[in-house]
Design a protein around this motif. Structure first.
Motif, PDB file in Angstrom:
ATOM      1  N   ASP A 131       0.827  -1.218   0.000  1.00  0.00           N
ATOM      2  CA  ASP A 131       0.000   0.000   0.000  1.00  0.00           C
ATOM      3  C   ASP A 131       0.855   1.259   0.000  1.00  0.00           C
ATOM      4  O   ASP A 131       0.597   2.191  -0.768  1.00  0.00           O
ATOM      5  CB  ASP A 131      -0.943   0.015   1.207  1.00  0.00           C
ATOM      6  CG  ASP A 131      -2.087  -0.976   1.053  1.00  0.00           C
ATOM      7  OD1 ASP A 131      -2.300  -1.465  -0.090  1.00  0.00           O
ATOM      8  OD2 ASP A 131      -2.769  -1.256   2.050  1.00  0.00           O
ATOM      9  N   SER A 132       1.873   1.296   0.864  1.00  0.00           N
ATOM     10  CA  SER A 132       2.721   2.491   0.929  1.00  0.00           C
ATOM     11  C   SER A 132       3.481   2.682  -0.384  1.00  0.00           C
ATOM     12  O   SER A 132       3.683   3.809  -0.842  1.00  0.00           O
ATOM     13  CB  SER A 132       3.713   2.386   2.096  1.00  0.00           C
ATOM     14  OG  SER A 132       4.542   1.254   1.951  1.00  0.00           O
ATOM     15  N   LEU A 133       3.862   1.576  -1.014  1.00  0.00           N
ATOM     16  CA  LEU A 133       4.584   1.662  -2.281  1.00  0.00           C
ATOM     17  C   LEU A 133       3.658   2.171  -3.386  1.00  0.00           C
ATOM     18  O   LEU A 133       4.034   3.037  -4.181  1.00  0.00           O
ATOM     19  CB  LEU A 133       5.150   0.293  -2.658  1.00  0.00           C
ATOM     20  CG  LEU A 133       6.144   0.248  -3.814  1.00  0.00           C
ATOM     21  CD1 LEU A 133       7.369   1.091  -3.501  1.00  0.00           C
ATOM     22  CD2 LEU A 133       6.556  -1.189  -4.112  1.00  0.00           C
ATOM     23  N   ILE A 134       2.438   1.650  -3.428  1.00  0.00           N
ATOM     24  CA  ILE A 134       1.459   2.078  -4.440  1.00  0.00           C
ATOM     25  C   ILE A 134       1.113   3.553  -4.256  1.00  0.00           C
ATOM     26  O   ILE A 134       1.066   4.319  -5.220  1.00  0.00           O
ATOM     27  CB  ILE A 134       0.181   1.216  -4.359  1.00  0.00           C
ATOM     28  CG1 ILE A 134       0.493  -0.215  -4.833  1.00  0.00           C
ATOM     29  CG2 ILE A 134      -0.935   1.809  -5.214  1.00  0.00           C
ATOM     30  CD1 ILE A 134      -0.617  -1.200  -4.587  1.00  0.00           C
ATOM     31  N   ASN A 135       0.878   3.970  -3.003  1.00  0.00           N
ATOM     32  CA  ASN A 135       0.561   5.373  -2.735  1.00  0.00           C
ATOM     33  C   ASN A 135       1.705   6.279  -3.163  1.00  0.00           C
ATOM     34  O   ASN A 135       1.492   7.370  -3.697  1.00  0.00           O
ATOM     35  CB  ASN A 135       0.273   5.576  -1.243  1.00  0.00           C
ATOM     36  CG  ASN A 135      -1.028   4.940  -0.819  1.00  0.00           C
ATOM     37  OD1 ASN A 135      -1.928   4.736  -1.642  1.00  0.00           O
ATOM     38  ND2 ASN A 135      -1.157   4.629   0.457  1.00  0.00           N
ATOM     39  N   SER A 136       2.927   5.821  -2.944  1.00  0.00           N
ATOM     40  CA  SER A 136       4.092   6.602  -3.328  1.00  0.00           C
ATOM     41  C   SER A 136       4.174   6.765  -4.839  1.00  0.00           C
ATOM     42  O   SER A 136       4.528   7.826  -5.344  1.00  0.00           O
ATOM     43  CB  SER A 136       5.364   5.938  -2.801  1.00  0.00           C
ATOM     44  OG  SER A 136       6.503   6.563  -3.329  1.00  0.00           O
ATOM     45  N   VAL A 137       3.845   5.706  -5.574  1.00  0.00           N
ATOM     46  CA  VAL A 137       3.885   5.753  -7.039  1.00  0.00           C
ATOM     47  C   VAL A 137       2.910   6.802  -7.553  1.00  0.00           C
ATOM     48  O   VAL A 137       3.234   7.612  -8.427  1.00  0.00           O
ATOM     49  CB  VAL A 137       3.559   4.376  -7.643  1.00  0.00           C
ATOM     50  CG1 VAL A 137       3.342   4.495  -9.147  1.00  0.00           C
ATOM     51  CG2 VAL A 137       4.687   3.396  -7.352  1.00  0.00           C
ATOM     52  N   PHE A 138       1.684   6.820  -6.994  1.00  0.00           N
ATOM     53  CA  PHE A 138       0.693   7.805  -7.431  1.00  0.00           C
ATOM     54  C   PHE A 138       1.137   9.218  -7.091  1.00  0.00           C
ATOM     55  O   PHE A 138       0.975  10.148  -7.870  1.00  0.00           O
ATOM     56  CB  PHE A 138      -0.670   7.509  -6.792  1.00  0.00           C
ATOM     57  CG  PHE A 138      -1.407   6.383  -7.460  1.00  0.00           C
ATOM     58  CD1 PHE A 138      -1.760   6.453  -8.801  1.00  0.00           C
ATOM     59  CD2 PHE A 138      -1.739   5.245  -6.748  1.00  0.00           C
ATOM     60  CE1 PHE A 138      -2.423   5.402  -9.421  1.00  0.00           C
ATOM     61  CE2 PHE A 138      -2.405   4.188  -7.355  1.00  0.00           C
ATOM     62  CZ  PHE A 138      -2.753   4.270  -8.696  1.00  0.00           C
ATOM     63  N   THR A 139       1.723   9.386  -5.892  1.00  0.00           N
ATOM     64  CA  THR A 139       2.214  10.700  -5.485  1.00  0.00           C
ATOM     65  C   THR A 139       3.329  11.162  -6.401  1.00  0.00           C
ATOM     66  O   THR A 139       3.379  12.306  -6.843  1.00  0.00           O
ATOM     67  CB  THR A 139       2.738  10.657  -4.037  1.00  0.00           C
ATOM     68  OG1 THR A 139       1.679  10.236  -3.181  1.00  0.00           O
ATOM     69  CG2 THR A 139       3.241  12.015  -3.598  1.00  0.00           C
TER      70      THR A 139
END
Length: 212
Positions: A131-139
């Motif tokens: 989740d943290s990795l996916i959120n970072s990608v979108f950011t």
């Protein structure tokens, strides 16, 4: 398959070794506490899968990963099982050649699943950190979309330690123009100091230091 574990936590390494030996598909499991020792002993006979921690004394995890990728066959898969799970480290490690990344808080069943998935040639990111990795990608994508090509160039060079004058010379621009781009990037990323800009860029994967 043959597996090697590299971790200074002997209790954990011994426990994983015992559990992995119970899996029918696993032929052998060896453990090391030192990356240099592993490279000396196993360069001629690398395992199918190497499971390693990043925080190692002497040759640290990233240095060991670089050494493995430069001297050992790419067919050897590498899974990082670490206490260090910030987004920047995960991205940096994968870009340097890791096939999988898991937190040490992972349950053994998922760890076993990662072994099979990576063994099949797939990449695996632990559920606890996806989740943290996916959120970072979108950011990251959102931020990058708002930076112009020149701003991205200036950001990379600033993070690389270049001065405004050096950047101006390399890009064939005036120092005033480079200063404008520098300020614009800082405004868009909502930071006030160059040091904060560099930290932000590294944490969000906008700048990846070159491996030495």
């Amino acid at each position: 398959m043959n597996i090697v574990l590299i971790d200074e936590q002997l209790l954990l390494a011994d426990a994983l070794q015992s559990l992995l030996r119970l899996i029918p598909e696993v032929n052998a499991v060896d453990t090391y506490t030192d990356g240099k020792h592993f490279l000396t002993e196993r360069s001629a006979t690398p395992p199918d899968i190497l499971v390693m921690e990043l925080t190692l004394n002497g040759l640290n995890g990233l240095e060991l990963l670089d050494a493995c990728r430069s001297t050992l066959p790419r067919e050897m898969k590498v899974i990082v099982l670490s206490t260090v799970t910030d987004v920047h480290t995960i991205k940096h490690t994968i870009r340097r050649g890791a096939n999988g990344f898991l937190s040490k808080s992972t349950l053994f069943e998922e760890f076993k699943e990662s072994i099979f998935q990576v063994g099949l040639g797939k990449q695996y990111i632990g559920r606890a950190i996806r989740d943290s990795l996916i959120n970072s990608v979108f950011t990251e994508e959102e931020v990058v979309m708002h930076l112009s090509p020149r701003e991205k160039e200036v950001l990379q060079k600033v993070c690389g330690g270049h001065t405004i004058k050096e950047i101006a010379y390399e890009l064939k621009l005036s120092a005033h123009t480079v200063q404008y781009y520098h300020r614009s990037v800082m405004d868009k990323l909502k930071v006030r100091r160059t040091t904060d800009l560099i930290v932000y860029a590294m944490q969000h994967g906008l700048y990846i230091p070159e491996a030495r």
